[in-house]
Enzyme design. Sequence first.
Site, short mmCIF file in Angstrom:
data_model
loop_
_atom_site.label_atom_id
_atom_site.label_comp_id
_atom_site.label_asym_id
_atom_site.label_seq_id
_atom_site.Cartn_x
_atom_site.Cartn_y
_atom_site.Cartn_z
N PRO A 57 0.82 -1.22 0.00
CA PRO A 57 0.00 0.00 0.00
C PRO A 57 0.85 1.26 0.00
CG PRO A 57 -0.78 -1.56 1.65
CD PRO A 57 0.54 -2.08 1.16
N LYS A 62 7.74 2.21 1.59
CA LYS A 62 8.52 1.52 0.56
C LYS A 62 9.63 2.40 -0.01
CE LYS A 62 5.24 0.98 -2.30
NZ LYS A 62 4.44 2.01 -1.58
N GLU A 84 9.21 4.69 -8.97
CA GLU A 84 7.87 4.84 -9.54
C GLU A 84 7.93 5.79 -10.73
OE1 GLU A 84 4.46 4.23 -6.16
OE2 GLU A 84 5.45 6.19 -6.23
#
Length: 376
Positions: A57, A62, A84
Amino acid sequence: MASHAGQQHAPAFGQAARASGPTDGRAASRPSHRQGASEARGDPELPTLLRVYIDGPHGVGKTTTSAQLMEALGPRDNIVYVPEPMTYWQVLGASETLTNIYNTQHRLDRGEISAGEAAVVMTSAQITMSTPYAATDAVLAPHIGGEAVGPQAPPPALTLVFDRHPIASLLCYPAARYLMGSMTPQAVLAFVALMPPTAPGTNLVLGVLPEAEHADRLARRQRPGERLDLAMLSAIRRVYDLLANTVRYLQRGGRWREDWGRLTGVAAATPRPDPEDGAGSLPRIEDTLFALFRVPELLAPNGDLYHIFAWVLDVLADRLLPMHLFVLDYDQSPVGCRDALLRLTAGMIPTRVTTAGSIAEIRDLARTFAREVGGV
């Protein structure tokens, strides 16, 4: 059974772990996939690649953990971080995709738009979210050979640390939006059908964190276009719990078609994944992702699942079964999380590459991705 291979496979990680000093011992689970499911194939003289996917999530820690990891390891050619694709989400693929997603959910929750209108926007936005992962996976796949296990396997010539696996945007976030009422179950299964085959050596790191602490961390961080949505936080936490249970269910012999009749369509609380659960009992199908899809929209008049949707659930099972699952305890300091991740890498599974030039091509691919779409 739990896989214990890999103690020799990540020397750079191991050296950093030793240099970082002792921690409080809260690490994570051993991998849940059986060792040797995909033995090393191809030329044993070719180098090896280790791929680590940090997923879970949003807001759990992270990216912070990955940043701590890369800082501890220092600049080096044999470890590349793949962030990302924020630039793609916000600029290249579409304009302000995250803002669009959060605003659409907010408008739906306020009754300003219908569920159907929200679903159209969400489905389109989720295509944008998934494209960089799907494309990168497709370009990387031809370079990935069989799993390199056993004492003869050399240390990895290259390690890739990914911020998320393609299943985040092709499975987990669509499923969470379905739970939020802004995506249809048919759309979720459409994304599942597009999930790429799982390559050997897919080391997936999920995480656990108490919900109150998770909400606090999410409230403190600043991301472009993001709103603090506690309902969505609960939904995505539930989906990732279901994901961990589903991988374990499949790897411990669960067969969704045989157990389908046990589902009633009534959702229950989902057990959290246990970081220490290496080879425990078989999870119930009620506690897996399969339970989300026993809904009227997917059932024939006789109450059976339409065959086309059943085939998609077969795809889901096929994609999740080969994954090497790890669970990281994020309820500790960033340095503690980093050290726990470092210890986890000792059990991760590398693969052979397929050509003599693969390592250089993969390194260039990862750096190009980070440079072109990894900005904020």
